[in-house]
Design a protein around this motif. Structure first.
Motif, PDB file in Angstrom:
ATOM      1  N   GLU A   1       3.151  26.036   3.672  1.00 63.57           N
ATOM      2  CA  GLU A   1       4.603  25.839   3.368  1.00 63.57           C
ATOM      3  C   GLU A   1       4.892  24.527   3.242  1.00 63.57           C
ATOM      4  OE1 GLU A   1       7.109  29.011   4.402  1.00 63.57           O
ATOM      5  OE2 GLU A   1       7.932  27.709   5.407  1.00 63.57           O
ATOM      6  N   GLY A   2       5.566  24.382   2.142  1.00 65.64           N
ATOM      7  CA  GLY A   2       5.851  22.948   2.028  1.00 65.64           C
ATOM      8  C   GLY A   2       6.057  22.192   0.660  1.00 65.64           C
ATOM      9  N   ASN A   3       5.936  21.021   0.333  1.00 62.09           N
ATOM     10  CA  ASN A   3       6.272  20.305  -0.954  1.00 62.09           C
ATOM     11  C   ASN A   3       5.131  19.984  -1.965  1.00 62.09           C
ATOM     12  OD1 ASN A   3       9.210  21.046  -0.209  1.00 62.09           O
ATOM     13  ND2 ASN A   3       9.420  18.857   0.386  1.00 62.09           N
ATOM     14  N   TYR A   4       5.235  20.396  -3.021  1.00 58.10           N
ATOM     15  CA  TYR A   4       4.155  20.156  -3.814  1.00 58.10           C
ATOM     16  C   TYR A   4       4.765  19.549  -5.025  1.00 58.10           C
ATOM     17  CZ  TYR A   4       1.479  23.406  -0.849  1.00 58.10           C
ATOM     18  OH  TYR A   4       0.568  23.990   0.055  1.00 58.10           O
TER      19      TYR A   4
ATOM     20  N   TYR B   1       7.907  21.669  -6.373  1.00 56.27           N
ATOM     21  CA  TYR B   1       7.992  22.856  -5.894  1.00 56.27           C
ATOM     22  C   TYR B   1       8.007  23.012  -4.458  1.00 56.27           C
ATOM     23  CZ  TYR B   1       5.654  24.446 -10.145  1.00 56.27           C
ATOM     24  OH  TYR B   1       5.373  24.580 -11.471  1.00 56.27           O
ATOM     25  N   ASN B   2       9.052  23.701  -4.016  1.00 51.61           N
ATOM     26  CA  ASN B   2       8.989  23.964  -2.474  1.00 51.61           C
ATOM     27  C   ASN B   2       8.438  25.382  -2.189  1.00 51.61           C
ATOM     28  OD1 ASN B   2      11.384  25.206  -0.243  1.00 51.61           O
ATOM     29  ND2 ASN B   2      10.366  23.140   0.397  1.00 51.61           N
ATOM     30  N   LEU B   3       7.535  25.484  -1.664  1.00 56.76           N
ATOM     31  CA  LEU B   3       6.654  26.561  -1.311  1.00 56.76           C
ATOM     32  C   LEU B   3       6.946  27.450  -0.099  1.00 56.76           C
ATOM     33  CD1 LEU B   3       4.123  28.555  -2.750  1.00 56.76           C
ATOM     34  CD2 LEU B   3       2.715  27.203  -0.819  1.00 56.76           C
TER      35      LEU B   3
ATOM     36  N   VAL C   1      13.947  17.299  -8.020  1.00 59.04           N
ATOM     37  CA  VAL C   1      14.351  18.518  -8.029  1.00 59.04           C
ATOM     38  C   VAL C   1      13.317  19.536  -7.720  1.00 59.04           C
ATOM     39  CG1 VAL C   1      15.621  20.429  -9.476  1.00 59.04           C
ATOM     40  CG2 VAL C   1      16.223  18.108  -9.859  1.00 59.04           C
ATOM     41  N   TYR C   2      13.653  20.350  -6.813  1.00 61.11           N
ATOM     42  CA  TYR C   2      12.444  21.176  -6.083  1.00 61.11           C
ATOM     43  C   TYR C   2      12.680  22.648  -6.847  1.00 61.11           C
ATOM     44  CZ  TYR C   2      10.634  17.850  -2.870  1.00 61.11           C
ATOM     45  OH  TYR C   2      10.144  16.730  -2.448  1.00 61.11           O
ATOM     46  N   THR C   3      11.742  23.429  -7.192  1.00 58.67           N
ATOM     47  CA  THR C   3      11.871  24.906  -7.649  1.00 58.67           C
ATOM     48  C   THR C   3      11.377  25.455  -6.368  1.00 58.67           C
ATOM     49  OG1 THR C   3      11.434  24.031  -9.689  1.00 58.67           O
ATOM     50  CG2 THR C   3      11.138  26.316  -9.299  1.00 58.67           C
TER      51      THR C   3
ATOM     52  N   ILE D   1       0.917  16.649  -1.799  1.00 58.03           N
ATOM     53  CA  ILE D   1       1.323  17.974  -1.106  1.00 58.03           C
ATOM     54  C   ILE D   1       1.752  17.333   0.545  1.00 58.03           C
ATOM     55  CG2 ILE D   1       0.338  19.855  -0.219  1.00 58.03           C
ATOM     56  CD1 ILE D   1      -1.704  19.421  -2.692  1.00 58.03           C
ATOM     57  N   ILE D   2       3.051  17.753   0.603  1.00 55.50           N
ATOM     58  CA  ILE D   2       3.571  17.440   1.962  1.00 55.50           C
ATOM     59  C   ILE D   2       3.960  18.524   2.646  1.00 55.50           C
ATOM     60  CG2 ILE D   2       5.409  16.130   3.241  1.00 55.50           C
ATOM     61  CD1 ILE D   2       5.371  14.231   0.434  1.00 55.50           C
ATOM     62  N   VAL D   3       3.189  18.748   3.598  1.00 52.42           N
ATOM     63  CA  VAL D   3       3.433  20.153   4.485  1.00 52.42           C
ATOM     64  C   VAL D   3       3.647  19.636   5.963  1.00 52.42           C
ATOM     65  CG1 VAL D   3       1.986  21.812   3.020  1.00 52.42           C
ATOM     66  CG2 VAL D   3       0.892  20.428   4.981  1.00 52.42           C
ATOM     67  N   ARG D   4       4.279  20.370   6.714  1.00 55.98           N
ATOM     68  CA  ARG D   4       4.339  20.129   8.193  1.00 55.98           C
ATOM     69  C   ARG D   4       3.268  19.875   9.180  1.00 55.98           C
ATOM     70  NH1 ARG D   4       8.934  23.656   8.251  1.00 55.98           N
ATOM     71  NH2 ARG D   4      10.130  22.538   7.076  1.00 55.98           N
ATOM     72  N   CYS D   5       3.455  19.230   9.969  1.00 56.75           N
ATOM     73  CA  CYS D   5       2.211  18.908  10.812  1.00 56.75           C
ATOM     74  C   CYS D   5       0.838  18.585  10.491  1.00 56.75           C
ATOM     75  CB  CYS D   5       2.040  20.119  11.696  1.00 56.75           C
ATOM     76  SG  CYS D   5       3.431  21.009  12.625  1.00 56.75           S
TER      77      CYS D   5
HETATM   78  C1  LIG Z   1      10.490  19.416   1.213  1.00 60.73           C
HETATM   79  O1  LIG Z   1      11.844  18.853   0.540  1.00 60.73           O
HETATM   80  C2  LIG Z   1      12.912  19.214   0.860  1.00 60.73           C
HETATM   81  C3  LIG Z   1      14.043  18.652   0.039  1.00 60.73           C
HETATM   82  O2  LIG Z   1      13.936  17.328  -0.122  1.00 60.73           O
HETATM   83  C4  LIG Z   1      13.014  18.657   2.584  1.00 60.73           C
HETATM   84  O3  LIG Z   1      14.238  19.200   2.968  1.00 60.73           O
HETATM   85  C5  LIG Z   1      11.931  19.463   3.157  1.00 60.73           C
HETATM   86  O4  LIG Z   1      12.003  18.817   4.673  1.00 60.73           O
HETATM   87  C6  LIG Z   1      10.690  18.869   2.436  1.00 60.73           C
HETATM   88  N1  LIG Z   1       9.438  19.598   3.313  1.00 60.73           N
HETATM   89  C7  LIG Z   1       8.465  19.007   4.078  1.00 60.73           C
HETATM   90  C8  LIG Z   1       7.582  19.931   4.735  1.00 60.73           C
HETATM   91  O5  LIG Z   1       8.565  17.905   3.998  1.00 60.73           O
END
Ligand SMILES: *[C@@H]1O[C@H](CO)[C@@H](O)[C@H](O)[C@H]1NC(C)=O
Ligand SMILES: *[C@@H]1O[C@H](CO)[C@@H](O)[C@H](O)[C@H]1NC(C)=O
Ligand SMILES: *[C@@H]1O[C@H](CO)[C@@H](O)[C@H](O)[C@H]1NC(C)=O
Ligand SMILES: *[C@@H]1O[C@H](CO)[C@@H](O)[C@H](O)[C@H]1NC(C)=O
Ligand SMILES: *[C@@H]1O[C@H](CO)[C@@H](O)[C@H](O)[C@H]1NC(C)=O
Ligand SMILES: *[C@@H]1O[C@H](CO)[C@@H](O)[C@H](O)[C@H]1NC(C)=O
Length: 270
Positions: free
Chosen positions: A124-127, A142-144, A42-44, A73-77
Motif C-alpha cells: 500500500e502506497g504511492n506509485y 497511483y495511490n494503491l 494527481v493520484y489515481t 514507489i513510496i510505501v510506509r516503513c
Molecule cells: C501518498 O500520497 C498521498 C497524497 O499526496 C499522501 O497523503 C500519502 O501520505 C502518500 N503515501 C505514502 C505512503 O507516502
C-alpha cells in the motif's frame, strides 16, 4: 447435539465474490498529463484485493520516442524503491526494490508498466511513473489501496440473541440486520490497518425466529441466516425434566419389583 445439528443445517451462507484477479491494467481509462504543466501530482486511487495480481500502467507514449522510464514507489516503513530503464542503452536499474514482488509487466522495451505478482498489505502506497521523451515528461501516479476480505463468523447465542462478526477486513466491513433488534456493534482496529467488526443483537418478540445479517464489504457481500434459539434456558430445563421423569419411573419399577418379591416370599413362607 440435535439442536446444534439443526442450527448448522438451517444456517445458510451466500457469498458473492465480486473480485477477480487483475489481468490487465488496474486503471483502464488512462489520463496522461504533461509534467511541464503539472503543479501537484494527481493520484489515481486503485483498490486491489490482497493476494491478487495488479498491473500499474504508465502513460501510453510510443516507446520509440522514449528516453527513459522511471518508477518511484513510496510505501510506509520501507525505503523508496526506484526502478529505471534507459531506452538508448537498454539498461535497467533498481534501488531498494528487491524481495518486494514488484517487477516490469514484461520487458521494459516492450511496455513500461509495472506488475505486482501478489498484492500484500506492505504494497500500500504511492506509485508514480515518469516517462521522459524529447517533447516533455509524462506522469502517471497511483495511490494503491489494498483490500482484505474479512473472515466471517456468525452464530446464535442463548436468550434470542445472535452474533455476526467480520474479522480483520480492510476497509472495515459494515454489518446490518434484516429484522430490527436491540443491537450493539463494536469495531476494533488492528495495527496492520485491518478492522474487526462485531454486531450482537437481541430480539424480544417471540414471532421472530430466523434473522439474517448482511456483511457489506468492497470485496463482496454476504448474507447469513441465523435461527434464534427458542426460549431462554429451555435446554437445561428440559434435560432436567427428562432425568427427573426417568428417576421417578425407575423408583416406581423398583417399588413394583420389591413388592412382588415380598409377596412371593410371604406366599412361599405360608
Ligand atoms: C501518498 O500520497 C498521498 C497524497 O499526496 C499522501 O497523503 C500519502 O501520505 C502518500 N503515501 C505514502 C505512503 O507516502
Ligand atoms: C536504500 O535503502 C537504504 C537502507 O536500507 C538507505 O540508506 C538508502 O538511502 C536507500 N536508497 C534510496 C535511493 O532510497
Ligand atoms: C435476555 O436479554 C435481555 C436483553 O439483552 C436481558 O434484559 C435479559 O436479562 C436476558 N435474560 C436472560 C435470562 O439472560
Ligand atoms: C492483521 O492483524 C490481525 C490482528 O493481529 C490479524 O488477525 C490479521 O490476520 C492480520 N491481517 C493481515 C492481512 O496480516
Ligand atoms: C412481531 O410482532 C410485532 C408486534 O407484536 C409486530 O410489530 C412485528 O411486525 C411482528 N414481526 C413479524 C416478523 O411478524
Ligand atoms: C454490497 O452492499 C452494499 C451496501 O449494502 C451495496 O451498496 C453494494 O451494491 C453491494 N454490493 C454487491 C456486489 O452486491
Amino acid at each position: 447435539m440435535q439442536a446444534l445439528g439443526r442450527i448448522l443445517a438451517l444456517t445458510l451462507l451466500i457469498f458473492i465474490d465480486i473480485f477477480v484477479s487483475e489481468s490487465s491494467c488496474v486503471d483502464k481509462n488512462q489520463t496522461t498529463q504533461n509534467s511541464l504543466h503539472l503543479v501537484t501530482e494527481v493520484y489515481t486511487t486503485v483498490s486491489v484485493q490482497m493476494g491478487t495480481k495488479a498491473m500499474l500502467c504508465c502513460p501510453s507514449i510510443p516507446l520509440t520516442k522514449v528516453i527513459y522510464i522511471l518508477w518511484i514507489i513510496i510505501v510506509r516503513c520501507q525505503p523508496s524503491c526506484i526502478i529505471a530503464y534507459k531506452v538508448e542503452t537498454k539498461e535497467t536499474d533498481e534501488t531498494n526494490c528487491s524481495g518486494r514482488g514488484i517487477t516490469w509487466a514484461s520487458s521494459p522495451d516492450l511496455r513500461p508498466d509495472l506488475q505486482l505478482s501478489a498484492v500484500a498489505l506492505q504494497h500500500e502506497g504511492n506509485y508514480s511513473c515518469e516517462i521522459a521523451a524529447p517533447d516533455g515528461n509524462f506522469h502517471k501516479a497511483y495511490n494503491l489501496q489494498v483490500l482484505v476480505p474479512p473472515e466471517v463468523i456468525y452464530f446464535p447465542v442463548k436468550n434470542r440473541t445472535a452474533v455476526c462478526e467480520a474479522m480483520a477486513g480492510k476497509p472495515a466491513a459494515q454489518i446490518s440486520w434484516t429484522s430490527d433488534g436491540d443491537c450493539v456493534t463494536k469495531s476494533e482496529s488492528h495495527s496492520n490497518g485491518t478492522v474487526t467488526v462485531r454486531s450482537m443483537c437481541h430480539w424480544e418478540q417471540s414471532n421472530v425466529s430466523t434473522v439474517s445479517c448482511l456483511i457489506s464489504h468492497l470485496t463482496g457481500n454476504r448474507t447469513l441466516f441465523i435461527e434464534l434459539s427458542q426460549g431462554t434456558t429451555s435446554t437445561p430445563t428440559s434435560l432436567l425434566t427428562i432425568i427427573y421423569v426417568k428417576m421417578v419411573l425407575l423408583g416406581i419399577i423398583l417399588l413394583i419389583v420389591g413388592f412382588a418379591f415380598f409377596q412371593k416370599r410371604n406366599y412361599t413362607r405360608t
